[in-house]
Design a protein around this motif. Structure first.
Motif, PDB file in Angstrom:
ATOM      1  N   PHE A 144       5.036  -8.667   0.890  1.00 27.50           N
ATOM      2  CA  PHE A 144       3.847  -8.331   0.127  1.00 27.50           C
ATOM      3  C   PHE A 144       3.241  -7.111   0.810  1.00 27.50           C
ATOM      4  N   VAL A 145       2.868  -6.118   0.024  1.00 28.65           N
ATOM      5  CA  VAL A 145       2.289  -4.901   0.566  1.00 28.65           C
ATOM      6  C   VAL A 145       0.911  -4.711  -0.057  1.00 28.65           C
ATOM      7  N   THR A 146      -0.108  -4.621   0.788  1.00 32.08           N
ATOM      8  CA  THR A 146      -1.456  -4.363   0.301  1.00 32.08           C
ATOM      9  C   THR A 146      -1.838  -2.932   0.675  1.00 32.08           C
ATOM     10  N   HIS A 147      -2.834  -2.403  -0.004  1.00 35.85           N
ATOM     11  CA  HIS A 147      -3.266  -1.026   0.215  1.00 35.85           C
ATOM     12  C   HIS A 147      -4.763  -1.024   0.488  1.00 35.85           C
ATOM     13  N   HIS A 148      -5.177  -0.339   1.559  1.00 35.47           N
ATOM     14  CA  HIS A 148      -6.583  -0.298   1.950  1.00 35.47           C
ATOM     15  C   HIS A 148      -7.497   0.236   0.842  1.00 35.47           C
ATOM     16  N   ALA A 149      -7.001   1.132   0.006  1.00 36.05           N
ATOM     17  CA  ALA A 149      -7.847   1.812  -0.979  1.00 36.05           C
ATOM     18  C   ALA A 149      -8.199   0.948  -2.182  1.00 36.05           C
ATOM     19  N   GLN A 150      -7.539  -0.191  -2.342  1.00 38.03           N
ATOM     20  CA  GLN A 150      -7.827  -1.041  -3.502  1.00 38.03           C
ATOM     21  C   GLN A 150      -7.370  -2.470  -3.231  1.00 38.03           C
ATOM     22  N   ASN A 151      -7.929  -3.417  -3.986  1.00 38.08           N
ATOM     23  CA  ASN A 151      -7.562  -4.822  -3.792  1.00 38.08           C
ATOM     24  C   ASN A 151      -7.242  -5.512  -5.119  1.00 38.08           C
ATOM     25  N   GLU A 152      -6.831  -4.736  -6.102  1.00 40.15           N
ATOM     26  CA  GLU A 152      -6.547  -5.306  -7.422  1.00 40.15           C
ATOM     27  C   GLU A 152      -5.060  -5.390  -7.731  1.00 40.15           C
ATOM     28  N   HIS A 153      -4.216  -4.770  -6.912  1.00 36.18           N
ATOM     29  CA  HIS A 153      -2.776  -4.787  -7.109  1.00 36.18           C
ATOM     30  C   HIS A 153      -2.085  -4.915  -5.761  1.00 36.18           C
ATOM     31  N   ILE A 154      -0.942  -5.572  -5.753  1.00 40.34           N
ATOM     32  CA  ILE A 154      -0.113  -5.612  -4.556  1.00 40.34           C
ATOM     33  C   ILE A 154       1.331  -5.340  -4.968  1.00 40.34           C
ATOM     34  N   LEU A 155       2.090  -4.834  -4.018  1.00 40.94           N
ATOM     35  CA  LEU A 155       3.516  -4.609  -4.222  1.00 40.94           C
ATOM     36  C   LEU A 155       4.255  -5.812  -3.653  1.00 40.94           C
ATOM     37  N   VAL A 156       5.189  -6.345  -4.424  1.00 43.62           N
ATOM     38  CA  VAL A 156       6.019  -7.461  -3.982  1.00 43.62           C
ATOM     39  C   VAL A 156       7.454  -6.953  -3.919  1.00 43.62           C
ATOM     40  N   LEU A 157       8.112  -7.175  -2.790  1.00 46.42           N
ATOM     41  CA  LEU A 157       9.511  -6.767  -2.612  1.00 46.42           C
ATOM     42  C   LEU A 157      10.337  -7.982  -2.226  1.00 46.42           C
ATOM     43  N   LYS A 158      11.482  -8.135  -2.863  1.00 48.71           N
ATOM     44  CA  LYS A 158      12.463  -9.154  -2.460  1.00 48.71           C
ATOM     45  C   LYS A 158      13.684  -8.389  -1.993  1.00 48.71           C
TER      46      LYS A 158
END
Length: 177
Positions: A144-158
């Motif tokens: 799971f990848v979060t981004h400091h600039a926003q909290n409404e979307h995350i990147l999920v990688l398998k």
């Protein structure tokens, strides 16, 4: 059905934007998942790779190296409006307790929903723009990848066969414009 396959294939091809540069790292390929999430991979690593369309682009580099990813939102994951999605990986991975959350929310935070066992090795590491969370049953990992600039979307990688450091290098690579 055929139309869906064509649209999926075009989506995958459009998501993989090749940018070449002559720098010390050589040629790079950037996979744009959104304005906030990009992976930059040495183009040479993609020689012979196969790209598939799914929820997001998926790449089979070789028999032992695979990477698929997608950006998700709170709405897609069924969390209430206003929920800080940057907390989502912390709850899923058991880094933060869900005891204080309503029962319907607690059910959303399950590693099993991602096909990962409870015995997976859990880690969190900062990267340039946010945090990287992982659950690994090697060779398979969920990131799971979060981004400091926003909290409404995350990147999920398998992934199959990629280490945490490999994924960090893809996230932190200098992007070529």
């Amino acid at each position: 059905m055929f139309k869906t396959l064509i649209i999926g294939a075009l989506t995958a091809l459009l998501a993989v934007n090749a940018h070449s540069a002559s720098d010390s790292a050589g040629h790079l390929t950037t996979i744009d998942y959104s304005p906030y999430y990009q992976l930059t991979i040495p183009t040479a690593d993609l020689a012979g790779a196969k790209i598939f369309a799914g929820v997001g682009p998926a790449i089979r580099f070789s028999d032992s190296l695979r990477l698929g990813g997608w950006v998700t939102s709170g709405e897609e994951d069924g969390v209430p409006e206003g929920f800080d999605l940057a907390l989502y990986p912390r709850y899923v991975l058991g880094l933060d307790a869900t005891d204080e959350l309503p029962a319907d929310l607690q059910r959303l935070f399950s590693l099993r929903a991602f096909g990962v066992s409870q015995d997976a090795a859990i880690a969190e590491k900062p990267y340039r723009n946010g945090m990287l969370y992982s659950a690994c049953d090697y060779p398979s990992c969920l990131f799971f990848v979060t981004h400091h600039a926003q909290n409404e979307h995350i990147l999920v990688l398998k992934t199959e066969g990629f280490s945490i450091n490999s994924i960090l290098s893809f996230l932190e690579a200098d992007h070529v414009e």
